[in-house]
Design a protein around this motif. Sequence first.
Motif, mmCIF file in Angstrom:
data_model
loop_
_atom_site.group_PDB
_atom_site.id
_atom_site.type_symbol
_atom_site.label_atom_id
_atom_site.label_comp_id
_atom_site.label_asym_id
_atom_site.label_seq_id
_atom_site.Cartn_x
_atom_site.Cartn_y
_atom_site.Cartn_z
ATOM 1 N N LEU A 88 74.001 110.118 13.478
ATOM 2 C CA LEU A 88 72.789 109.298 13.558
ATOM 3 C C LEU A 88 72.840 108.181 12.507
ATOM 4 O O LEU A 88 72.582 107.010 12.810
ATOM 5 N N ILE A 113 71.051 109.757 24.740
ATOM 6 C CA ILE A 113 69.716 110.107 24.236
ATOM 7 C C ILE A 113 69.544 109.670 22.779
ATOM 8 O O ILE A 113 68.462 109.277 22.367
ATOM 9 N N MET A 114 70.647 109.674 22.024
ATOM 10 C CA MET A 114 70.541 109.236 20.622
ATOM 11 C C MET A 114 70.070 107.779 20.555
ATOM 12 O O MET A 114 69.269 107.426 19.695
ATOM 13 N N ALA A 160 64.262 113.283 14.191
ATOM 14 C CA ALA A 160 65.360 112.863 15.067
ATOM 15 C C ALA A 160 66.471 113.917 15.062
ATOM 16 O O ALA A 160 66.992 114.301 16.115
ATOM 17 N N GLU A 178 63.027 104.781 19.340
ATOM 18 C CA GLU A 178 61.725 105.326 18.919
ATOM 19 C C GLU A 178 61.556 105.223 17.410
ATOM 20 O O GLU A 178 60.490 104.870 16.914
ATOM 21 N N MET A 179 62.653 105.514 16.672
ATOM 22 C CA MET A 179 62.574 105.488 15.200
ATOM 23 C C MET A 179 62.214 104.095 14.688
ATOM 24 O O MET A 179 61.593 103.951 13.649
ATOM 25 N N LEU A 184 65.383 116.913 17.050
ATOM 26 C CA LEU A 184 65.465 116.679 18.503
ATOM 27 C C LEU A 184 66.906 116.787 18.980
ATOM 28 O O LEU A 184 67.212 117.444 19.975
ATOM 29 N N LEU A 185 67.787 116.140 18.216
ATOM 30 C CA LEU A 185 69.200 116.140 18.610
ATOM 31 C C LEU A 185 69.783 117.543 18.546
ATOM 32 O O LEU A 185 70.608 117.933 19.365
ATOM 33 N N CYS A 225 74.665 112.582 22.655
ATOM 34 C CA CYS A 225 75.055 111.730 21.522
ATOM 35 C C CYS A 225 76.500 111.255 21.637
ATOM 36 O O CYS A 225 77.130 110.996 20.627
ATOM 37 N N ILE A 242 66.381 107.794 20.936
ATOM 38 C CA ILE A 242 65.711 108.310 19.740
ATOM 39 C C ILE A 242 65.681 107.216 18.663
ATOM 40 O O ILE A 242 64.674 107.009 17.991
ATOM 41 N N THR A 288 55.888 104.531 14.779
ATOM 42 C CA THR A 288 56.655 105.728 15.173
ATOM 43 C C THR A 288 56.273 106.970 14.359
ATOM 44 O O THR A 288 55.859 106.873 13.208
ATOM 45 N N VAL A 293 58.691 109.348 14.659
ATOM 46 C CA VAL A 293 60.032 109.942 14.625
ATOM 47 C C VAL A 293 60.755 109.560 13.327
ATOM 48 O O VAL A 293 61.296 108.470 13.189
#
Length: 301
Positions: free
Chosen positions: A63, A77-78, A97, A84-85, A100-101, A11, A81, A90, A92
């Motif tokens: 986030l 990676i954030m 989220a 995906e959101m 996952l983080l 992140c 994510i 979705t 997520v």
Amino acid sequence: MMFDFTAKMICNYDESKTPEKLKENYSAFLSGLISFPLNIPGTSYWKCLKGRERARKTLRNMLLERLASPEREHKDIMDFIIQEMKKDDTIVTEEIAVDLLFGLPFGANETTSSTLIFAVQYLGSHPSALAEITREHESILRNRKQKDSGITWEEYKSMSFTMMVVNETVRMGSILPSIFRKVDKDIEIKGYTIPAGWMVLVSPPAAHFNPNVHKDPHVFNPWRWQGQEPTSGSNALMGFGGGIKLCAGVDFAKLQIAIFLHHLVTKYRWEVIKGGEVVWRQSTGPIFPNGFHVRISEKTK
Ligand code: HEM
């Protein structure tokens, strides 16, 4: 170093630029993870819950900040994510989220760093293995066309002895002394039945040090992995777990270790000054109560 690097990949987190102490909160969370569940101020359990709450709050704020200014790309990676959101179908949600983080730095915390300490220890006390891995990495440097480039993917894939060293280190180091599995149907094993619904505690070191699986299991011998597929989850090597819950960071961890060892053996030599004793705890895995102190000097060309 490993935590900082991983948190940056996940992140873009940089502890020096924020008052939030993500690392400190993870440490509190981890040290109370397996503790008596007495939730009153001052207990490990209380600190664990507080650490988790604070770390999740930091990640949630990051986030939400990013969701509010989507134009900036961070390539971490954030960002994935968030992509995906935003998809129509979705699953997520904001909660998932944050989970996952929160989960990724947890998985990366102290696993890769402890493995690296073991690798440095084992290599330092096994000159033939150190000579072989040094040969492998020096040959990569010799054959490199563009001398000042970083490690390429092809170079990484050619590090066959290094992967044997990683496997052997993970076998002997066994960072996680046990993993849990839930039995979903009755299992017959050696005349016993493990009923559905029971929890089974799997002990990777029991396989790693089983002389029927590994000859001379207490000897550090990377060559035992020669010619074997560098598989991460098998009965012979369970250090990264196995099955559907195989470590999600296994390839990332191997890459980090290989890059670290590449720089260590090509540029530096080291001697142990003090420490290195290991104590295994069920809750935390290996800890080094006196640290592991080495003096590092640059290799002369
Ligand atoms: C040498 C380093 C590492 C070792 C030895 C290791 C070991 C393991 C083991 C044994 C498990 C399985 C736990 C179980 O079955 O209950 C696991 C799971 C996991 N690891 Fe690692 N790990 C390492 C590095 C990492 C890194 C760097 C990350 C993240 C960047 C990571 C993320 C995870 C995650 C997310 C899981 C849970 C997978 C799931 O439940 O589906 N690990 N790891």
